[in-house]
Design a protein around this motif. Structure first.
Motif, PDB file in Angstrom:
ATOM      1  N   THR A  41       0.804  -1.221   0.000  1.00  0.00           N
ATOM      2  CA  THR A  41       0.000   0.000   0.000  1.00  0.00           C
ATOM      3  C   THR A  41       0.838   1.273   0.000  1.00  0.00           C
ATOM      4  OG1 THR A  41      -0.127  -0.078   2.424  1.00  0.00           O
ATOM      5  CG2 THR A  41      -1.914  -1.140   1.176  1.00  0.00           C
ATOM      6  N   SER A  42       2.093   1.196   0.502  1.00  0.00           N
ATOM      7  CA  SER A  42       2.942   2.385   0.545  1.00  0.00           C
ATOM      8  C   SER A  42       4.388   1.983   0.779  1.00  0.00           C
ATOM      9  CB  SER A  42       2.476   3.356   1.639  1.00  0.00           C
ATOM     10  OG  SER A  42       2.521   2.722   2.902  1.00  0.00           O
ATOM     11  N   VAL A  43       5.274   2.946   0.675  1.00  0.00           N
ATOM     12  CA  VAL A  43       6.704   2.701   0.873  1.00  0.00           C
ATOM     13  C   VAL A  43       7.247   3.784   1.799  1.00  0.00           C
ATOM     14  CG1 VAL A  43       8.957   2.451  -0.221  1.00  0.00           C
ATOM     15  CG2 VAL A  43       6.899   1.695  -1.431  1.00  0.00           C
ATOM     16  N   ARG A  44       8.022   3.356   2.799  1.00  0.00           N
ATOM     17  CA  ARG A  44       8.655   4.285   3.729  1.00  0.00           C
ATOM     18  C   ARG A  44      10.176   4.225   3.594  1.00  0.00           C
ATOM     19  NH1 ARG A  44       6.183   6.768   7.887  1.00  0.00           N
ATOM     20  NH2 ARG A  44       3.971   6.310   8.246  1.00  0.00           N
ATOM     21  N   ASN A  45      10.815   5.333   3.885  1.00  0.00           N
ATOM     22  CA  ASN A  45      12.265   5.339   3.976  1.00  0.00           C
ATOM     23  C   ASN A  45      12.677   4.615   5.254  1.00  0.00           C
ATOM     24  OD1 ASN A  45      14.948   6.101   3.286  1.00  0.00           O
ATOM     25  ND2 ASN A  45      14.860   7.750   4.779  1.00  0.00           N
ATOM     26  N   TYR A  46      13.693   3.760   5.154  1.00  0.00           N
ATOM     27  CA  TYR A  46      14.173   3.030   6.329  1.00  0.00           C
ATOM     28  C   TYR A  46      15.222   3.884   7.031  1.00  0.00           C
ATOM     29  CZ  TYR A  46      16.247  -0.642   9.221  1.00  0.00           C
ATOM     30  OH  TYR A  46      16.709  -1.389  10.283  1.00  0.00           O
ATOM     31  N   ALA A  47      14.796   4.556   8.075  1.00  0.00           N
ATOM     32  CA  ALA A  47      15.688   5.438   8.823  1.00  0.00           C
ATOM     33  C   ALA A  47      15.054   5.721  10.175  1.00  0.00           C
ATOM     34  CB  ALA A  47      15.921   6.742   8.060  1.00  0.00           C
ATOM     35  N   ALA A  48      15.862   6.260  11.075  1.00  0.00           N
ATOM     36  CA  ALA A  48      15.351   6.618  12.390  1.00  0.00           C
ATOM     37  C   ALA A  48      14.395   7.804  12.264  1.00  0.00           C
ATOM     38  CB  ALA A  48      16.499   6.966  13.327  1.00  0.00           C
ATOM     39  N   SER A  49      13.422   7.834  13.127  1.00  0.00           N
ATOM     40  CA  SER A  49      12.472   8.952  13.155  1.00  0.00           C
ATOM     41  C   SER A  49      13.237  10.268  13.377  1.00  0.00           C
ATOM     42  CB  SER A  49      11.456   8.741  14.273  1.00  0.00           C
ATOM     43  OG  SER A  49      10.554   9.806  14.329  1.00  0.00           O
ATOM     44  N   SER A  95       4.729  -5.420   7.119  1.00  0.00           N
ATOM     45  CA  SER A  95       5.877  -4.635   6.660  1.00  0.00           C
ATOM     46  C   SER A  95       7.022  -5.553   6.240  1.00  0.00           C
ATOM     47  CB  SER A  95       6.352  -3.677   7.751  1.00  0.00           C
ATOM     48  OG  SER A  95       6.912  -4.397   8.826  1.00  0.00           O
ATOM     49  N   ALA A  96       7.842  -5.028   5.355  1.00  0.00           N
ATOM     50  CA  ALA A  96       9.025  -5.764   4.894  1.00  0.00           C
ATOM     51  C   ALA A  96      10.138  -4.767   4.630  1.00  0.00           C
ATOM     52  CB  ALA A  96       8.712  -6.551   3.633  1.00  0.00           C
ATOM     53  N   THR A  97      11.271  -4.951   5.303  1.00  0.00           N
ATOM     54  CA  THR A  97      12.425  -4.074   5.102  1.00  0.00           C
ATOM     55  C   THR A  97      13.359  -4.717   4.091  1.00  0.00           C
ATOM     56  OG1 THR A  97      12.271  -3.272   7.364  1.00  0.00           O
ATOM     57  CG2 THR A  97      14.359  -2.922   6.225  1.00  0.00           C
ATOM     58  N   VAL A  98      13.715  -3.973   3.058  1.00  0.00           N
ATOM     59  CA  VAL A  98      14.511  -4.529   1.973  1.00  0.00           C
ATOM     60  C   VAL A  98      15.332  -3.413   1.336  1.00  0.00           C
ATOM     61  CG1 VAL A  98      12.682  -4.172   0.258  1.00  0.00           C
ATOM     62  CG2 VAL A  98      14.405  -5.961  -0.122  1.00  0.00           C
ATOM     63  N   GLN A  99      16.466  -3.778   0.757  1.00  0.00           N
ATOM     64  CA  GLN A  99      17.315  -2.803   0.072  1.00  0.00           C
ATOM     65  C   GLN A  99      17.122  -2.917  -1.430  1.00  0.00           C
ATOM     66  OE1 GLN A  99      21.516  -3.105   0.897  1.00  0.00           O
ATOM     67  NE2 GLN A  99      21.887  -0.983   0.341  1.00  0.00           N
TER      68      GLN A  99
END
Length: 405
Positions: A41-49, A95-99
């Motif tokens: 449904t969406s994509v987020r940047n993987y980083a600290a708030s 969620s899924a974290t991926v590079q």
């Protein structure tokens, strides 16, 4: 009789209710563990708030979090058709974290795969349309910074595709060929009228070399012509027969197969020795040692696979830099030749102790001294414990130290 019957029904009622409740619980549990096809449904940047924001475009090499449903048990995730590495520890149902893959050959990606994220699990698959862009271009090397009109020149780097403009020393290059993986672009050099940087303009940004090309003055310590600090050593020549493509005089390093450990650089043809020269301005001694590099052009017409070329400042061998283009990883050897002249770049951080294999100088003052002056000595040696695999015949020109950052 009626009393007995009523009692049996009363006593059996709780069992019936329990059975119904148990059935409902089983049904609910089955719904909890049963998943359908994945959905993004969406994509987020993987980083600290607070940098973990929703994004509308991603680039190669970026680490992102895919948001959706039924994302556990992924078996393949691809971006523009290029599979990404999967680490199941970073996956949940939502969620899924991926590079994103570091290299995507954008020009060769089929139209139907462009700007897509393909997500496959054991329960199904989905394709999510999303903007995937190439990062800004970068330039890592120029094959010949002092090429002549008609020479083939190659610019090496990353993300060198979708080029809209390309210039070399201020001259527009209108015909060029891009590598599909974006690591190089080649062209035939037109006539030049000035010095200047290499500039590559793409859809993703602009890359510019911090140094000029077609420049025989900036940082030049010896070009064997109008800046000729050559003192003694090998012969100089200006013939275009053995080393075609030259602009004037150059020096020739040469030796036959060398015995084990032979470092007799003073023998004929094995050294280029200049007078004392100013390597860098003294007011630049405080910058990082990585900011400067020694450069020269070299021409190697015959296979070279053993003798080492090394460079020292003056005759103190505390720090030296080796140039061994035939030396591969894990001790492999690949005979080296050039088609004409090629630029060699040796960052000053590669001048090291222990015959060039130890540690770099802590700073430029440690390497070059308080005045940054001294002779440039380019010499040959066989560092191995057996005879060199080949001799060497190489022309060297345009010795210079320039800022590369």
């Amino acid at each position: 009789m009626n009393k007995v019957t009523f009692h049996q029904i009363y006593r059996g009622w709780p069992l019936f209710v329990l059975a119904m409740i148990f059935t409902c619980i089983q049904s609910a549990c089955k719904k909890d563990v049963t998943t359908g096809a994945p959905e993004i449904t969406s994509v987020r940047n993987y980083a600290a708030s607070p940098a973990d924001t929703l994004v509308s475009t991603i680039i190669t090499g970026q680490r992102v979090v895919l948001i959706g449903h039924n994302l556990k048990d992924a078996v393949q995730i691809s971006f523009n058709g290029v599979p990404a590495s999967i680490n199941s520890v970073l996956f949940s149902d939502t969620s899924a974290t991926v590079q994103v893959p570091a290299v995507i050959p954008f020009p060769s990606v089929p139209a139907e795969s462009l700007n897509t994220i393909r997500y496959v699990t054991r329960q199904g698959a989905t394709t999510f349309t999303f903007s995937i862009a190439a990062p800004p271009p970068s330039i890592t090397a120029v094959s010949n910074e002092n090429a002549k009109e008609g020479d083939s020149v190659y610019i090496s780097g990353l993300n060198l595709f979708f080029i809209s403009e390309l210039s070399f020393a201020g001259t527009a290059i209108t015909h060029f060929s891009e590598a599909t993986d974006g690591t190089s672009v080649g062209f035939v050099l037109p006539a030049l009228t000035q010095s200047g940087p290499v500039v590559v303009n793409t859809k993703s940004g602009i890359a510019t070399t911090p140094y000029n090309v077609n420049d025989d003055k900036t940082g030049v310590l010896c070009n064997f012509d109008d800046i000729n600090t050559f003192s003694w050593g090998t012969n100089t020549d200006n013939s275009s027969v053995a080393f075609p493509g030259n602009r004037g005089y150059y020096a020739v390093l040469k030796n036959d197969v060398l015995p084990a450990g032979d470092g007799n650089w003073w023998n004929g043809g094995r050294s280029i020795n200049t007078n004392d020269v100013q390597w860098i301005p003294t007011d630049s001694l405080g910058v990082s040692i990585d900011d400067y590099a020694l450069k020269f052009e070299i021409n190697v017409p015959a296979a070279w696979s053993g003798t080492s070329i090394y460079v020292v400042k003056g005759y103190a061998f505390d720090y030296l830099a080796r140039y061994e283009p035939w030396q591969g990883t894990n001790g492999t050897v690949t005979p080296f030749t050039t088609k004409g002249w090629r630029t060699v770049t040796i960052p000053l951080s590669l001048f090291r102790t222990n015959d060039g294999k130890g540690t770099a100088a802590a700073d430029l003052t440690t390497l070059l001294g308080a005045t940054a002056t001294g002779a440039v000595n380019i010499q040959t040696k066989n560092f191995s414990g057996s005879p060199s695999a080949s001799g060497l015949q190489a022309a060297v020109d345009n010795i210079r130290v320039v800022k590369i950052k």
